[in-house]
Design a protein around this motif. Sequence first.
Motif, mmCIF file in Angstrom:
data_model
loop_
_atom_site.group_PDB
_atom_site.id
_atom_site.type_symbol
_atom_site.label_atom_id
_atom_site.label_comp_id
_atom_site.label_asym_id
_atom_site.label_seq_id
_atom_site.Cartn_x
_atom_site.Cartn_y
_atom_site.Cartn_z
ATOM 1 N N VAL A 14 0.860 -1.299 0.304
ATOM 2 C CA VAL A 14 -0.094 -0.355 -0.214
ATOM 3 C C VAL A 14 0.965 1.086 0.254
ATOM 4 C CG1 VAL A 14 -1.650 1.801 1.338
ATOM 5 C CG2 VAL A 14 -2.040 -1.275 0.768
ATOM 6 N N VAL A 15 1.573 1.275 0.730
ATOM 7 C CA VAL A 15 2.976 2.726 1.232
ATOM 8 C C VAL A 15 3.592 2.782 -0.500
ATOM 9 C CG1 VAL A 15 5.331 3.622 1.990
ATOM 10 C CG2 VAL A 15 2.851 2.610 3.009
ATOM 11 N N GLY A 16 4.175 1.440 -0.594
ATOM 12 C CA GLY A 16 4.548 1.810 -2.471
ATOM 13 C C GLY A 16 3.685 2.255 -3.332
ATOM 14 N N TYR A 17 2.699 1.754 -3.518
ATOM 15 C CA TYR A 17 1.631 2.473 -4.115
ATOM 16 C C TYR A 17 1.133 3.892 -4.160
ATOM 17 C CZ TYR A 17 -2.794 3.064 -6.766
ATOM 18 O OH TYR A 17 -3.745 3.972 -7.339
ATOM 19 N N LEU A 18 1.460 3.927 -3.309
ATOM 20 C CA LEU A 18 1.028 5.673 -2.683
ATOM 21 C C LEU A 18 2.144 6.430 -3.130
ATOM 22 C CD1 LEU A 18 -0.799 5.214 0.837
ATOM 23 C CD2 LEU A 18 -1.987 5.528 -1.471
ATOM 24 N N VAL A 19 3.273 6.076 -2.733
ATOM 25 C CA VAL A 19 4.711 6.877 -3.320
ATOM 26 C C VAL A 19 4.978 6.636 -4.659
ATOM 27 C CG1 VAL A 19 7.439 6.684 -3.043
ATOM 28 C CG2 VAL A 19 5.775 6.354 -0.996
ATOM 29 N N PHE A 20 4.768 5.575 -5.597
ATOM 30 C CA PHE A 20 4.070 5.437 -6.956
ATOM 31 C C PHE A 20 3.301 6.916 -7.487
ATOM 32 C CE2 PHE A 20 2.639 3.879 -10.751
ATOM 33 C CZ PHE A 20 3.833 3.520 -11.480
ATOM 34 N N ASN A 21 1.776 6.861 -6.945
ATOM 35 C CA ASN A 21 0.783 7.191 -7.331
ATOM 36 C C ASN A 21 0.916 8.635 -7.776
ATOM 37 O OD1 ASN A 21 -1.810 7.370 -8.858
ATOM 38 N ND2 ASN A 21 -1.975 8.740 -7.164
ATOM 39 N N LYS A 22 2.182 9.221 -5.973
ATOM 40 C CA LYS A 22 2.433 10.906 -6.028
ATOM 41 C C LYS A 22 3.483 11.439 -6.422
ATOM 42 C CE LYS A 22 3.604 13.659 -1.847
ATOM 43 N NZ LYS A 22 2.255 14.336 -2.749
ATOM 44 N N ILE A 23 4.609 10.226 -6.653
ATOM 45 C CA ILE A 23 5.537 10.946 -8.100
ATOM 46 C C ILE A 23 5.106 10.896 -9.497
ATOM 47 C CG2 ILE A 23 7.809 10.219 -8.904
ATOM 48 C CD1 ILE A 23 8.153 9.459 -5.716
ATOM 49 N N TRP A 24 4.763 9.970 -9.978
ATOM 50 C CA TRP A 24 4.563 9.213 -11.126
ATOM 51 C C TRP A 24 3.445 9.998 -12.160
ATOM 52 C CZ3 TRP A 24 8.350 8.388 -13.970
ATOM 53 C CH2 TRP A 24 9.821 7.646 -13.294
ATOM 54 N N GLY A 25 2.007 10.372 -11.093
ATOM 55 C CA GLY A 25 0.462 10.851 -11.310
ATOM 56 C C GLY A 25 1.591 12.188 -11.300
ATOM 57 N N GLY A 26 1.365 12.782 -10.222
ATOM 58 C CA GLY A 26 1.863 14.224 -10.322
ATOM 59 C C GLY A 26 2.458 14.953 -11.597
ATOM 60 N N ASN A 27 3.656 13.650 -11.811
ATOM 61 C CA ASN A 27 4.930 14.803 -13.132
ATOM 62 C C ASN A 27 3.243 14.319 -14.050
ATOM 63 O OD1 ASN A 27 6.829 15.592 -11.294
ATOM 64 N ND2 ASN A 27 7.656 12.975 -11.876
ATOM 65 N N SER A 28 2.993 13.515 -14.160
ATOM 66 C CA SER A 28 2.130 13.531 -16.138
ATOM 67 C C SER A 28 1.373 14.171 -15.448
ATOM 68 C CB SER A 28 0.984 11.886 -15.567
ATOM 69 O OG SER A 28 2.493 10.865 -15.001
ATOM 70 N N LYS A 29 1.092 15.380 -15.134
ATOM 71 C CA LYS A 29 -0.131 16.204 -14.819
ATOM 72 C C LYS A 29 0.590 17.437 -15.236
ATOM 73 C CE LYS A 29 -3.582 14.406 -11.303
ATOM 74 N NZ LYS A 29 -4.363 14.679 -9.943
ATOM 75 N N GLU A 30 1.337 17.233 -13.990
ATOM 76 C CA GLU A 30 2.056 19.273 -14.145
ATOM 77 C C GLU A 30 2.641 18.984 -16.358
ATOM 78 O OE1 GLU A 30 5.742 19.135 -12.303
ATOM 79 O OE2 GLU A 30 6.277 20.988 -13.247
ATOM 80 N N ALA A 31 2.996 17.516 -16.595
ATOM 81 C CA ALA A 31 3.272 17.751 -18.308
ATOM 82 C C ALA A 31 2.029 17.747 -19.623
ATOM 83 C CB ALA A 31 4.081 16.114 -18.486
ATOM 84 N N ALA A 32 1.588 17.082 -18.794
ATOM 85 C CA ALA A 32 -0.212 17.578 -19.684
ATOM 86 C C ALA A 32 -0.753 18.603 -19.299
ATOM 87 C CB ALA A 32 -0.975 16.322 -19.019
ATOM 88 N N GLY A 33 -0.314 19.459 -18.141
ATOM 89 C CA GLY A 33 -1.292 20.858 -17.928
ATOM 90 C C GLY A 33 0.312 21.966 -18.592
ATOM 91 N N GLY A 34 1.341 21.607 -18.754
ATOM 92 C CA GLY A 34 2.538 22.869 -19.355
ATOM 93 C C GLY A 34 2.208 22.083 -20.825
ATOM 94 N N LYS A 35 2.264 21.172 -21.849
ATOM 95 C CA LYS A 35 1.650 21.176 -22.708
ATOM 96 C C LYS A 35 -0.040 21.965 -23.377
ATOM 97 C CE LYS A 35 1.345 17.996 -25.846
ATOM 98 N NZ LYS A 35 0.279 16.308 -26.701
ATOM 99 N N ASP A 36 -0.863 22.130 -22.402
ATOM 100 C CA ASP A 36 -1.886 22.806 -22.717
ATOM 101 C C ASP A 36 -1.972 24.604 -22.628
ATOM 102 O OD1 ASP A 36 -3.141 20.290 -23.500
ATOM 103 O OD2 ASP A 36 -4.118 19.835 -21.361
ATOM 104 N N GLY A 37 -1.243 24.412 -21.388
ATOM 105 C CA GLY A 37 -1.023 26.260 -20.975
ATOM 106 C C GLY A 37 0.312 26.651 -21.541
ATOM 107 N N GLY A 38 1.352 24.986 -21.865
ATOM 108 C CA GLY A 38 2.459 26.496 -23.028
ATOM 109 C C GLY A 38 1.804 26.919 -24.501
ATOM 110 N N GLY A 39 0.758 25.561 -24.649
ATOM 111 C CA GLY A 39 -0.095 26.071 -26.319
ATOM 112 C C GLY A 39 -0.761 27.523 -25.893
ATOM 113 N N ALA A 40 -1.290 27.686 -24.896
ATOM 114 C CA ALA A 40 -1.790 28.361 -25.068
ATOM 115 C C ALA A 40 -0.935 30.151 -24.427
ATOM 116 C CB ALA A 40 -2.926 28.510 -23.884
ATOM 117 N N GLY A 41 -0.596 29.917 -23.365
ATOM 118 C CA GLY A 41 0.448 31.303 -23.246
ATOM 119 C C GLY A 41 1.538 31.178 -24.819
#
Length: 372
Positions: A14-41
């Motif tokens: 459970v702990v491993g899952y939470l850590v994995f999800n926090k790290i890799w899930g956050g990076n994916s959102k940031e990348a996605a947001g950067g892509k969309d925001g970057g385009g708009a910006g």
Amino acid sequence: MKLRYIVYIIIALVVGYLVFNKIWGGNSKEAAGGKDGGGAGGGKEAKGGKGGAGKKGGPVSVKVMIVKDTTVINNIDVTGTIDANERVNLTSQTAGNITAIYFKEGQRVSKGQLLVKVYDQDLLASAQQLTYQAKLAKQVETRNKALYEKEAISLEEYETSQTGVNTLKAQADLIKAQVARTEIRAPFSGVIGLRNVSPGGYLSPQTSIATLVNMDPAKVTFSVPERYLSLIKPGSKITFTVAASGKQYPATVYAIEPAIDAASRSAVIRAEAPNPKNELTAGSFAKINLTLDQIPKTIMVPTEVVVPDLKSSIVYLVKNGLATPTPVKTDLRTDTKIQITEGLKPGDSLIVSAIIQMRAKVPVVVKGKNKK
């Protein structure tokens, strides 16, 4: 035991899952947001860049002055002091008690007027005694002359009687001079100041009786820098004011100190001012305006339009709708204007406003003309 290990394994997963999800899930959102925001910006930036590149600054609104020749009177303002034409501290040449005072404080007196009388009765008595002796000696000399002509007495006896007469005459002249010293008279016409003595007081040669001042004409003493000395000569005209009056008084230079002061590098000049009404007082502070010369044809511009440069000074002219820097040479300055000796000519359009915005080839539009 097995159950406990199973629980530990489940917790670790459970702990491993939470850590994995926090790290890799956050990076994916940031990348996605950067892509969309970057385009708009990026789109906004491109739009902004396009707008900035397409908009240019408009011409600067300025006022101009049409350059023309003018006549300039070269004046300088200096300070000076009002001096008396004549001033003396009245004293006596002899000592004695004052028997009479013949003036009032602040009174105008004439040259030769009797001001103070010192006791002289002893001198008058001596003078009277000498008068009798001289009369007798003259009679003796007259008789001896007649006898000498008849050769009744010698030449030596006759000359002795002559010497007696001359001696008594010299003594009488001495007494007369001593009597004259008991009379203090005005050496010149003027106004007498406050007296320092009283009738009956003892007067000595060191005692100050009063001050006598002649203020018509008044003298104006001032200094000018060495560079202007060649422009001033006897007969030069000046005007001045004093604190007691806003009136302007005329004066004429009549004397110049032949030596220049080494400390201030200036020369002392003296002028004469008519003062028939005694409006000027000795010791007053004078503000003097001295006319040095007149320049019949020159160019004067407002001081603020001349911009100091590394090598010289520049002004801005309007040429073909653009501000054009022009080097100039300057000389005389007044409170508001400066003389241009080189760089401008009559008819030039000189920029007199918005000087701080001026640069070479800045587009300008003329909104008005300065008539000054």
